[in-house]
Scaffold this motif. Sequence first.
Motif, PDB file in Angstrom:
ATOM      1  N   TYR A  88      31.448   4.161  20.235  1.00 35.05           N
ATOM      2  CA  TYR A  88      30.683   5.011  19.333  1.00 35.05           C
ATOM      3  C   TYR A  88      31.136   6.461  19.441  1.00 35.05           C
ATOM      4  CZ  TYR A  88      27.618   0.954  19.236  1.00 35.05           C
ATOM      5  OH  TYR A  88      27.109  -0.315  19.098  1.00 35.05           O
ATOM      6  N   ASN A  89      31.270   7.129  18.296  1.00 33.62           N
ATOM      7  CA  ASN A  89      31.628   8.543  18.266  1.00 33.62           C
ATOM      8  C   ASN A  89      30.335   9.354  18.200  1.00 33.62           C
ATOM      9  OD1 ASN A  89      33.200  10.874  18.114  1.00 33.62           O
ATOM     10  ND2 ASN A  89      33.151  10.859  15.883  1.00 33.62           N
ATOM     11  N   ALA A  90      29.898   9.887  19.333  1.00 31.23           N
ATOM     12  CA  ALA A  90      28.677  10.680  19.406  1.00 31.23           C
ATOM     13  C   ALA A  90      29.015  12.151  19.248  1.00 31.23           C
ATOM     14  CB  ALA A  90      27.980  10.438  20.743  1.00 31.23           C
ATOM     15  N   THR A  91      28.125  12.891  18.564  1.00 32.32           N
ATOM     16  CA  THR A  91      28.354  14.326  18.376  1.00 32.32           C
ATOM     17  C   THR A  91      27.108  15.128  18.728  1.00 32.32           C
ATOM     18  OG1 THR A  91      27.708  14.275  16.037  1.00 32.32           O
ATOM     19  CG2 THR A  91      30.057  13.997  16.533  1.00 32.32           C
ATOM     20  N   LEU A  92      27.354  16.351  19.160  1.00 29.87           N
ATOM     21  CA  LEU A  92      26.305  17.347  19.383  1.00 29.87           C
ATOM     22  C   LEU A  92      26.649  18.558  18.532  1.00 29.87           C
ATOM     23  CD1 LEU A  92      23.964  18.871  20.802  1.00 29.87           C
ATOM     24  CD2 LEU A  92      25.625  19.465  22.598  1.00 29.87           C
ATOM     25  N   THR A  93      25.697  19.017  17.724  1.00 32.48           N
ATOM     26  CA  THR A  93      25.872  20.251  16.960  1.00 32.48           C
ATOM     27  C   THR A  93      24.828  21.242  17.440  1.00 32.48           C
ATOM     28  OG1 THR A  93      26.677  19.044  15.028  1.00 32.48           O
ATOM     29  CG2 THR A  93      25.894  21.290  14.657  1.00 32.48           C
ATOM     30  N   VAL A  94      25.278  22.440  17.825  1.00 31.37           N
ATOM     31  CA  VAL A  94      24.363  23.505  18.236  1.00 31.37           C
ATOM     32  C   VAL A  94      24.344  24.569  17.147  1.00 31.37           C
ATOM     33  CG1 VAL A  94      24.579  23.094  20.716  1.00 31.37           C
ATOM     34  CG2 VAL A  94      26.168  24.656  19.610  1.00 31.37           C
ATOM     35  N   ASP A  95      23.173  25.182  16.971  1.00 28.98           N
ATOM     36  CA  ASP A  95      22.971  26.134  15.887  1.00 28.98           C
ATOM     37  C   ASP A  95      22.077  27.273  16.379  1.00 28.98           C
ATOM     38  OD1 ASP A  95      22.286  27.439  13.457  1.00 28.98           O
ATOM     39  OD2 ASP A  95      22.390  25.559  12.365  1.00 28.98           O
ATOM     40  N   SER A  96      22.373  28.485  15.924  1.00 28.38           N
ATOM     41  CA  SER A  96      21.578  29.651  16.309  1.00 28.38           C
ATOM     42  C   SER A  96      20.327  29.812  15.464  1.00 28.38           C
ATOM     43  CB  SER A  96      22.419  30.924  16.192  1.00 28.38           C
ATOM     44  OG  SER A  96      22.699  31.187  14.822  1.00 28.38           O
ATOM     45  N   GLY A  97      20.237  29.071  14.364  1.00 31.92           N
ATOM     46  CA  GLY A  97      19.093  29.191  13.478  1.00 31.92           C
ATOM     47  C   GLY A  97      19.285  30.223  12.377  1.00 31.92           C
ATOM     48  N   ALA A  98      20.346  31.009  12.445  1.00 34.56           N
ATOM     49  CA  ALA A  98      20.631  32.002  11.410  1.00 34.56           C
ATOM     50  C   ALA A  98      21.592  31.384  10.395  1.00 34.56           C
ATOM     51  CB  ALA A  98      21.246  33.259  12.026  1.00 34.56           C
ATOM     52  N   GLU A  99      21.184  31.304   9.127  1.00 35.94           N
ATOM     53  CA  GLU A  99      21.978  30.594   8.125  1.00 35.94           C
ATOM     54  C   GLU A  99      23.330  31.238   7.843  1.00 35.94           C
ATOM     55  OE1 GLU A  99      20.495  31.879   3.836  1.00 35.94           O
ATOM     56  OE2 GLU A  99      18.875  31.063   5.044  1.00 35.94           O
ATOM     57  N   TRP A 100      23.519  32.510   8.146  1.00 31.70           N
ATOM     58  CA  TRP A 100      24.781  33.188   7.893  1.00 31.70           C
ATOM     59  C   TRP A 100      25.758  33.088   9.069  1.00 31.70           C
ATOM     60  CZ3 TRP A 100      20.132  35.542   8.764  1.00 31.70           C
ATOM     61  CH2 TRP A 100      20.025  36.278   9.935  1.00 31.70           C
ATOM     62  N   CYS A 101      25.354  32.426  10.154  1.00 34.65           N
ATOM     63  CA  CYS A 101      26.202  32.304  11.340  1.00 34.65           C
ATOM     64  C   CYS A 101      26.744  30.877  11.469  1.00 34.65           C
ATOM     65  CB  CYS A 101      25.404  32.654  12.586  1.00 34.65           C
ATOM     66  SG  CYS A 101      24.789  34.349  12.563  1.00 34.65           S
ATOM     67  N   LEU A 102      27.890  30.750  12.113  1.00 33.89           N
ATOM     68  CA  LEU A 102      28.515  29.449  12.297  1.00 33.89           C
ATOM     69  C   LEU A 102      27.808  28.636  13.378  1.00 33.89           C
ATOM     70  CD1 LEU A 102      32.254  30.563  12.275  1.00 33.89           C
ATOM     71  CD2 LEU A 102      30.962  29.565  10.396  1.00 33.89           C
TER      72      LEU A 102
END
Length: 114
Positions: A88-102
């Motif tokens: 299985y290809n598992a992924t983790l995506t982290v986000d700062s919560g700011a829509e203009w940031c990567l």
Amino acid sequence: MKKLVLAATAAAVLVLPASASALKANMIVAPNPAVTGQPVIFDGSASIPLTFQISCPSVIETYTWNFGDGSGATGKQVRHVYARGGSYNATLTVDSGAEWCLDDTDAKTVTVLP
């Protein structure tokens, strides 16, 4: 490639790509390989907030997991049980919560033995 100058002094100039991420996802999976029906721990605690983007928060607000079997979860550390053996290809995506940031994503292959 466009460059963004973030800081300049008489001694040094720090130049980073304009698309540098403000976050770095890093996932740990244990055990790997796992056995069908065994809880697998997915840990995003090693993910780090960076400050490479101007006006982007240097915090991680969300941890989003995709386990590669059609299911997912949110949280810094989660458990998942695979019902079938396989790879299985598992992924983790982290986000700062700011829509203009990567955001940033890390992927690992999880092997599950029958």
